[in-house]
Design an enzyme around this catalytic site. Structure first.
Site, PDB file in Angstrom:
ATOM      1  N   TYR A  10      53.217  43.860  57.312  1.00 25.45           N
ATOM      2  CA  TYR A  10      53.548  45.441  57.838  1.00 25.45           C
ATOM      3  C   TYR A  10      52.217  46.151  58.501  1.00 25.45           C
ATOM      4  O   TYR A  10      52.545  46.675  59.604  1.00 25.45           O
ATOM      5  CB  TYR A  10      53.820  46.338  56.525  1.00 25.45           C
ATOM      6  CG  TYR A  10      55.108  45.953  56.198  1.00 25.45           C
ATOM      7  CD1 TYR A  10      56.378  46.989  56.124  1.00 25.45           C
ATOM      8  CD2 TYR A  10      55.327  44.812  55.268  1.00 25.45           C
ATOM      9  CE1 TYR A  10      57.653  46.742  55.782  1.00 25.45           C
ATOM     10  CE2 TYR A  10      56.731  44.643  54.985  1.00 25.45           C
ATOM     11  CZ  TYR A  10      57.793  45.447  55.305  1.00 25.45           C
ATOM     12  OH  TYR A  10      58.894  45.376  54.790  1.00 25.45           O
ATOM     13  N   CYS A  33      64.676  44.449  51.346  1.00 27.39           N
ATOM     14  CA  CYS A  33      63.598  44.861  50.763  1.00 27.39           C
ATOM     15  C   CYS A  33      62.954  43.902  50.503  1.00 27.39           C
ATOM     16  O   CYS A  33      63.393  43.370  49.278  1.00 27.39           O
ATOM     17  CB  CYS A  33      63.671  46.132  50.001  1.00 27.39           C
ATOM     18  SG  CYS A  33      62.121  46.615  48.946  1.00 27.39           S
TER      19      CYS A  33
HETATM   20  N1  LIG Z   1      55.635  50.471  45.148  1.00 28.03           N
HETATM   21  C1  LIG Z   1      56.797  49.992  45.526  1.00 28.03           C
HETATM   22  C2  LIG Z   1      57.212  49.905  47.008  1.00 28.03           C
HETATM   23  C3  LIG Z   1      58.439  49.432  47.448  1.00 28.03           C
HETATM   24  C4  LIG Z   1      58.611  50.137  48.825  1.00 28.03           C
HETATM   25  O1  LIG Z   1      57.881  50.312  49.763  1.00 28.03           O
HETATM   26  N2  LIG Z   1      59.899  49.693  49.175  1.00 28.03           N
HETATM   27  C5  LIG Z   1      60.526  50.094  50.510  1.00 28.03           C
HETATM   28  C6  LIG Z   1      61.446  49.279  51.050  1.00 28.03           C
HETATM   29  S1  LIG Z   1      61.241  47.719  51.525  1.00 28.03           S
HETATM   30  C7  LIG Z   1      61.335  51.434  50.115  1.00 28.03           C
HETATM   31  O2  LIG Z   1      62.016  51.671  49.451  1.00 28.03           O
HETATM   32  N3  LIG Z   1      60.947  52.523  51.153  1.00 28.03           N
HETATM   33  C8  LIG Z   1      61.471  53.766  51.190  1.00 28.03           C
HETATM   34  C9  LIG Z   1      60.424  55.023  51.319  1.00 28.03           C
HETATM   35  O3  LIG Z   1      59.202  54.641  51.525  1.00 28.03           O
HETATM   36  O4  LIG Z   1      60.795  56.162  51.312  1.00 28.03           O
HETATM   37  C10 LIG Z   1      56.992  48.562  44.894  1.00 28.03           C
HETATM   38  O5  LIG Z   1      56.550  47.578  45.414  1.00 28.03           O
HETATM   39  O6  LIG Z   1      57.915  48.524  44.161  1.00 28.03           O
END
Ligand SMILES: N[C@@H](CCC(=O)N[C@@H](CS)C(=O)NCC(=O)O)C(=O)O
Length: 298
Positions: free
Chosen positions: A169, A41
């Site tokens: 993305y 991530c």
């Molecule tokens: N707002 C978050 C976004 C993080 C994010 O999108 N993480 C992704 C992985 S890279 C995630 O965990 N996705 C799982 C989901 O959306 O359910 C941050 O920047 O901390």
């Protein structure tokens, strides 16, 4: 009745804009917090870079998640265990904090062992907090956000988030040819601007590493291994940007930065976990990356 979103790979880019269900609330204290991350991530990577670079791992424990993200979202396995609660899935951490939680179970997460809740799940705020409030615990002191550069660094971090990290993305998850080409052109304009900036600066703000470098590095390190192929960000190879490339390779040589990078794991995460983009879930063997092979091999 709210329905828990256990987490999946988002194919709608708009869903990546997450609201904070647990506003960042951290009081620097030894052994109080546990950090959940994944090598895959790029958002969690920001905070992990600060954690390692400052040497905060002796006061903040951590657990990584397995690279395969399946129908129950982020998952632990035999190798990547939840050292705190022995959970099977990340969403259990969210429901532990709030039984009727209905948002996304996303990474990163900082867990507060004292209050038994999530202290932050906002990577930008978490990285900033670790970089600025934990100096007393740092095994390696470094001023990642100097008072003089504070506002410029925050502005740069926002720009990097929307114009580089998320832009990749927006290219990869575009659902029409027009959108893909539009976002691709923007992404490469932005990379060109950064390459020019780095022709006169060793790092984004001169000769000192700052927090902004830890917002750019996660995307660069994934670019050739994943994004160029899977997200079709292949207008030019990253190596065509001489200064950006030099910068990425130089940062990667730093042992505490390198400790946050696992390229095979990252490839497995992206290729395995997005059946919409890669239905066979096959993970490519290549590309061979000279900078990776030269240091620790694949
Ligand atoms: N707002 C978050 C976004 C993080 C994010 O999108 N993480 C992704 C992985 S890279 C995630 O965990 N996705 C799982 C989901 O959306 O359910 C941050 O920047 O901390």
């Amino acid at each position: 009745m709210p329905i828990l979103d256990k987490g999946v790979w988002r194919t709608d880019i708009n869903q990546l804009d997450e609201i904070d269900h647990f506003p960042t609330q951290i009081v620097p204290e030894k052994d109080r917090y546990h950090f959940y991350y994944s090598y895959g991530c790029p958002f969690a990577h920001r905070a992990n870079l600060v954690l390692h670079y400052l040497g905060l791992n002796h006061v903040i424990s951590s657990s990584g998640l397995a690279p395969e993200m399946l129908e129950n979202g982020w998952t632990f396995n035999e190798v990547f265990k939840d050292d705190l609660f022995d959970s099977r899935h990340l969403y259990e951490i969210y429901t532990r904090a709030k039984a009727d939680y209905s948002g996304r179970a996303s990474l990163p997460v900082l867990w507060d062992k004292k209050v038994n809740t999530i202290a932050s799940h906002n990577s930008a705020e978490l990285a900033f907090h670790l970089a600025t409030q934990w100096q007393d615990f740092a095994q390696h002191s470094a001023e990642l956000v100097s008072p003089e550069l504070h506002d410029d660094i925050l502005a740069m971090n926002e720009w990097l988030n929307s114009q580089i990290t998320m832009k990749v993305y927006q290219v990869g998850l575009a659902n029409s040819q027009v959108k893909y080409e539009h976002q691709l052109a923007k992404l490469f304009q932005n990379l060109t601007a950064l390459d020019e900036r780095l022709s006169e600066n060793r790092y984004l703000f001169g000769n000192q590493i700052t927090l902004s470098d830890f917002f750019l590095f996660p995307t660069l390190i994934r670019f050739e291994a994943v994004y160029a192929d899977l997200y079709k960000t292949n207008l030019k190879p990253l190596s065509a940007f001489e200064n950006l490339y030099r910068y990425m390779v130089e940062l990667y040589q730093h042992p505490r930065i390198q400790a946050t990078v696992d390229v095979p794991h990252t490839k497995r995460f992206y290729y395995y976990s997005q059946p919409a983009l890669n239905p066979t879930r096959l993970v490519p063997v290549g590309p061979q990356l000279a900078w990776l092979d030269n240091s620790k091999g694949e």
